[in-house]
Design a protein around this motif. Structure first.
Motif, PDB file in Angstrom:
ATOM      1  N   ASP A 129      18.677  69.078 -18.365  1.00  0.00           N
ATOM      2  CA  ASP A 129      18.464  68.233 -17.187  1.00  0.00           C
ATOM      3  C   ASP A 129      19.829  68.069 -16.444  1.00  0.00           C
ATOM      4  OD1 ASP A 129      17.172  66.582 -15.564  1.00  0.00           O
ATOM      5  OD2 ASP A 129      17.919  65.001 -16.743  1.00  0.00           O
ATOM      6  N   ASP A 130      20.951  68.044 -17.370  1.00  0.00           N
ATOM      7  CA  ASP A 130      22.224  67.520 -16.478  1.00  0.00           C
ATOM      8  C   ASP A 130      22.703  69.266 -15.813  1.00  0.00           C
ATOM      9  OD1 ASP A 130      22.154  65.169 -16.804  1.00  0.00           O
ATOM     10  OD2 ASP A 130      23.252  64.919 -18.469  1.00  0.00           O
ATOM     11  N   TYR A 155      23.195  58.623 -13.591  1.00  0.00           N
ATOM     12  CA  TYR A 155      22.164  59.381 -14.123  1.00  0.00           C
ATOM     13  C   TYR A 155      22.883  60.753 -15.087  1.00  0.00           C
ATOM     14  CZ  TYR A 155      18.447  62.869 -14.248  1.00  0.00           C
ATOM     15  OH  TYR A 155      17.431  63.802 -14.657  1.00  0.00           O
ATOM     16  N   ALA A 156      23.987  61.200 -14.806  1.00  0.00           N
ATOM     17  CA  ALA A 156      24.801  62.163 -15.822  1.00  0.00           C
ATOM     18  C   ALA A 156      24.826  61.420 -16.981  1.00  0.00           C
ATOM     19  CB  ALA A 156      25.759  62.897 -15.260  1.00  0.00           C
ATOM     20  N   VAL A 213      21.887  67.830 -11.822  1.00  0.00           N
ATOM     21  CA  VAL A 213      23.324  67.064 -11.810  1.00  0.00           C
ATOM     22  C   VAL A 213      24.007  68.105 -10.392  1.00  0.00           C
ATOM     23  CG1 VAL A 213      25.403  66.379 -11.978  1.00  0.00           C
ATOM     24  CG2 VAL A 213      23.324  65.472 -13.521  1.00  0.00           C
ATOM     25  N   GLY A 236      18.390  66.575 -22.160  1.00  0.00           N
ATOM     26  CA  GLY A 236      19.379  65.988 -21.429  1.00  0.00           C
ATOM     27  C   GLY A 236      20.441  66.875 -21.083  1.00  0.00           C
ATOM     28  N   ASN A 243      20.028  61.051 -22.245  1.00  0.00           N
ATOM     29  CA  ASN A 243      20.641  62.372 -22.702  1.00  0.00           C
ATOM     30  C   ASN A 243      20.918  62.200 -24.392  1.00  0.00           C
ATOM     31  OD1 ASN A 243      20.393  63.069 -20.028  1.00  0.00           O
ATOM     32  ND2 ASN A 243      22.408  62.643 -19.746  1.00  0.00           N
TER      33      ASN A 243
END
Length: 83
Positions: A57-58, A41-42, A62, A54, A47
């Protein structure tokens, strides 16, 4: 800036515990796939397509998921990894 430093310290500690737990033979069966999913996902191509989204979000999801993974570990693994 202090909040970012605090978040970084929490993430470092969680990563240290997670790294320790992944190397133990008695780790839970769900830990390896869950960690792999968080890593995927990361590093997702999304991203790259939308860099600002991205990064934000990360920077939020995360660390939260990593902390949740560590909280779901058995207490003996958490304690041994924190030392």
């Amino acid at each position: 800036m202090k909040r970012i430093a605090l978040l970084w310290n929490v993430v470092k500690g969680d990563l240290r515990v997670l790294w320790f737990a992944l190397r133990q033979p008695g780790r839970p069966g769900w830990l390896m796939p869950a960690t792999a999913l968080v890593a995927l996902y990361a590093l997702a191509p999304f991203n790259i397509a939308l860099p600002l989204v991205g990064v934000v979000d990360d920077g939020i999801l995360v660390p939260l998921v990593l902390h949740l993974l560590v909280r779901c570990l058995p207490m003996d693994l958490r304690r041994a990894g924190r030392v």
